[in-house]
Scaffold this motif. Structure first.
Motif, PDB file in Angstrom:
ATOM      1  N   UNK A 134     -19.839   5.956  -6.688  1.00 26.69           N
ATOM      2  CA  UNK A 134     -21.070   6.217  -7.439  1.00 26.69           C
ATOM      3  C   UNK A 134     -22.156   6.815  -6.546  1.00 26.69           C
ATOM      4  N   UNK A 135     -22.239   6.349  -5.321  1.00 33.11           N
ATOM      5  CA  UNK A 135     -23.262   6.836  -4.392  1.00 33.11           C
ATOM      6  C   UNK A 135     -23.042   8.304  -4.021  1.00 33.11           C
ATOM      7  N   UNK A 136     -21.772   8.691  -3.854  1.00 28.91           N
ATOM      8  CA  UNK A 136     -21.459  10.058  -3.414  1.00 28.91           C
ATOM      9  C   UNK A 136     -20.847  10.901  -4.536  1.00 28.91           C
ATOM     10  N   UNK A 137     -21.175  10.571  -5.774  1.00 31.91           N
ATOM     11  CA  UNK A 137     -20.653  11.307  -6.928  1.00 31.91           C
ATOM     12  C   UNK A 137     -20.940  12.799  -6.805  1.00 31.91           C
ATOM     13  N   UNK A 138     -19.915  13.613  -7.042  1.00 25.62           N
ATOM     14  CA  UNK A 138     -20.067  15.050  -6.940  1.00 25.62           C
ATOM     15  C   UNK A 138     -19.840  15.588  -5.544  1.00 25.62           C
ATOM     16  N   UNK A 139     -19.816  14.704  -4.552  1.00 25.91           N
ATOM     17  CA  UNK A 139     -19.623  15.129  -3.164  1.00 25.91           C
ATOM     18  C   UNK A 139     -18.325  14.586  -2.576  1.00 25.91           C
ATOM     19  N   UNK A 140     -17.947  13.396  -3.018  1.00 22.42           N
ATOM     20  CA  UNK A 140     -16.752  12.740  -2.494  1.00 22.42           C
ATOM     21  C   UNK A 140     -15.904  12.222  -3.653  1.00 22.42           C
ATOM     22  N   UNK A 141     -14.600  12.421  -3.563  1.00 24.64           N
ATOM     23  CA  UNK A 141     -13.663  11.846  -4.528  1.00 24.64           C
ATOM     24  C   UNK A 141     -12.838  10.788  -3.810  1.00 24.64           C
ATOM     25  N   UNK A 142     -12.846   9.573  -4.333  1.00 17.81           N
ATOM     26  CA  UNK A 142     -12.012   8.509  -3.773  1.00 17.81           C
ATOM     27  C   UNK A 142     -10.943   8.176  -4.805  1.00 17.81           C
ATOM     28  N   UNK A 143      -9.700   8.276  -4.394  1.00 14.49           N
ATOM     29  CA  UNK A 143      -8.580   8.043  -5.295  1.00 14.49           C
ATOM     30  C   UNK A 143      -7.709   6.918  -4.757  1.00 14.49           C
ATOM     31  N   UNK A 144      -7.565   5.865  -5.547  1.00 14.23           N
ATOM     32  CA  UNK A 144      -6.698   4.766  -5.163  1.00 14.23           C
ATOM     33  C   UNK A 144      -5.255   5.110  -5.489  1.00 14.23           C
ATOM     34  N   UNK A 145      -4.351   4.842  -4.542  1.00 13.48           N
ATOM     35  CA  UNK A 145      -2.919   5.044  -4.769  1.00 13.48           C
ATOM     36  C   UNK A 145      -2.236   3.695  -4.656  1.00 13.48           C
ATOM     37  N   UNK A 146      -1.816   3.167  -5.797  1.00 11.31           N
ATOM     38  CA  UNK A 146      -1.164   1.858  -5.811  1.00 11.31           C
ATOM     39  C   UNK A 146       0.323   2.008  -5.533  1.00 11.31           C
ATOM     40  N   UNK A 147       0.822   1.157  -4.644  1.00 17.80           N
ATOM     41  CA  UNK A 147       2.261   1.088  -4.391  1.00 17.80           C
ATOM     42  C   UNK A 147       2.582  -0.368  -4.090  1.00 17.80           C
ATOM     43  N   UNK A 148       3.064  -1.092  -5.091  1.00 13.14           N
ATOM     44  CA  UNK A 148       3.350  -2.517  -4.943  1.00 13.14           C
ATOM     45  C   UNK A 148       4.466  -2.782  -3.939  1.00 13.14           C
ATOM     46  N   UNK A 149       5.368  -1.831  -3.779  1.00 15.29           N
ATOM     47  CA  UNK A 149       6.487  -2.018  -2.857  1.00 15.29           C
ATOM     48  C   UNK A 149       6.355  -1.186  -1.607  1.00 15.29           C
ATOM     49  N   UNK A 150       5.134  -1.024  -1.127  1.00 14.74           N
ATOM     50  CA  UNK A 150       4.906  -0.148   0.025  1.00 14.74           C
ATOM     51  C   UNK A 150       5.604  -0.646   1.286  1.00 14.74           C
ATOM     52  N   UNK A 151       5.866  -1.967   1.357  1.00 12.30           N
ATOM     53  CA  UNK A 151       6.594  -2.522   2.498  1.00 12.30           C
ATOM     54  C   UNK A 151       7.908  -3.175   2.071  1.00 12.30           C
ATOM     55  N   UNK A 152       8.314  -2.919   0.842  1.00 11.97           N
ATOM     56  CA  UNK A 152       9.521  -3.544   0.322  1.00 11.97           C
ATOM     57  C   UNK A 152      10.134  -2.646  -0.746  1.00 11.97           C
ATOM     58  N   UNK A 153      11.087  -3.182  -1.486  1.00  5.20           N
ATOM     59  CA  UNK A 153      11.716  -2.429  -2.572  1.00  5.20           C
ATOM     60  C   UNK A 153      11.323  -3.021  -3.928  1.00  5.20           C
ATOM     61  N   UNK A 154      10.110  -3.525  -3.986  1.00  6.74           N
ATOM     62  CA  UNK A 154       9.634  -4.125  -5.226  1.00  6.74           C
ATOM     63  C   UNK A 154       9.640  -3.101  -6.353  1.00  6.74           C
ATOM     64  N   UNK A 155      10.118  -3.498  -7.515  1.00  8.60           N
ATOM     65  CA  UNK A 155      10.241  -2.585  -8.649  1.00  8.60           C
ATOM     66  C   UNK A 155       8.870  -2.174  -9.185  1.00  8.60           C
TER      67      UNK A 155
END
Length: 250
Positions: A149-170
């Motif tokens: 909200x503070x940097x709207x129009x200047x910065x885009x922050x995108x969350x990338x979810x990966x539940x199994x980033x350290x495993x083989x979780x489905x």
């Protein structure tokens, strides 16, 4: 304080013992690894710790250390000398720094689940890897939302979810959507879910060298200016990236 057997310490004694261990043996030596190691200082600290443990009421110091940390004094010494993993050291810099990364290419195969879709209009982009089971990730959400909200129009922050980033979780996209819907006031920004093949994990996260989450990759005009832990320094890294884009205009 009365002496207590190793088999029956009180909760208070156990708490005090661990606090003493952290403050006397661990914290003073956390930056003294490898060639900065101070052998005499460590063993002097051991004697100070023993005296404190005795005051607490625990006489069998090493037995209680093994019970609490799985190490004796020699083991703690070896652990401290080795130092933290490279990516946790102050001087560490991701090998990805300076590389070109196409945020669109990273996000294209992913599933958009929350917030507005990524447009790529902003010159500064932060891709933040996280998981619902990661407490620091979830705790960072309100702060990240505030930065969006503070940097709207200047910065885009995108969350990338990966539940199994350290495993083989489905993968369970609906479960993640429900998680986010229940926390709308905290998660007020764009979030995608990595695909079954782990496209974002393979093509970006695994190249960062920072093997923990949350992990953020900051891009200025598509060039990595920072890759590593998020934490309290995220806004500083965003500001640094913004300054680079401003400098190009001058």
């Amino acid at each position: 304080m009365a002496e207590t057997s190793i088999d029956a310490p009180t909760k208070e004694q156990e708490t005090l013992f661990k606090k003493a261990c952290e403050s006397i043996l661990f914290t003073p030596f956390q930056d003294k690894y490898e060639d900065k190691w101070e052998e005499d200082s460590y063993w002097a600290a051991v004697e100070t710790f023993k005296a404190r443990a005795t005051e607490i009421g625990i006489e069998d110091h090493e037995a209680f250390l093994k019970r609490s940390y799985g190490m004796n004094f020699e083991g703690i010494r070896g652990f401290l000398i080795s130092g933290p993993p490279l990516f946790m050291r102050k001087e560490w810099k991701s090998p990805l720094t300076g590389a070109k990364v196409d945020a669109h290419q990273i996000l294209a195969p992913l599933t958009h689940v929350h917030g507005s879709k990524f447009s790529g209009e902003e010159r500064v982009v932060a891709l933040d890897f996280w998981a619902t089971w990661c407490s620091p990730c979830v705790e960072d959400a309100p702060k990240i939302s505030g930065l969006v909200e503070k940097y709207a129009g200047r910065v885009a922050i995108v969350g990338i979810n990966n539940e199994g980033i350290f495993s083989k979780k489905s993968l369970d996209v609906e479960k993640i959507k429900t998680f986010l819907d229940e926390r709308k006031t905290d998660f007020r920004y764009t979030i995608y879910v990595d695909n079954e093949e782990g496209h974002a994990k393979t093509n970006l996260f695994s190249k960062v060298g920072f093997t923990a989450v949350p992990c953020v990759v900051v891009l200025a005009d598509g060039v990595v200016t920072y890759a590593g832990g998020a934490g309290d320094n995220l806004e500083t890294e965003l500001q640094n990236a913004l300054e680079l884009t401003t400098a190009k205009e001058e």
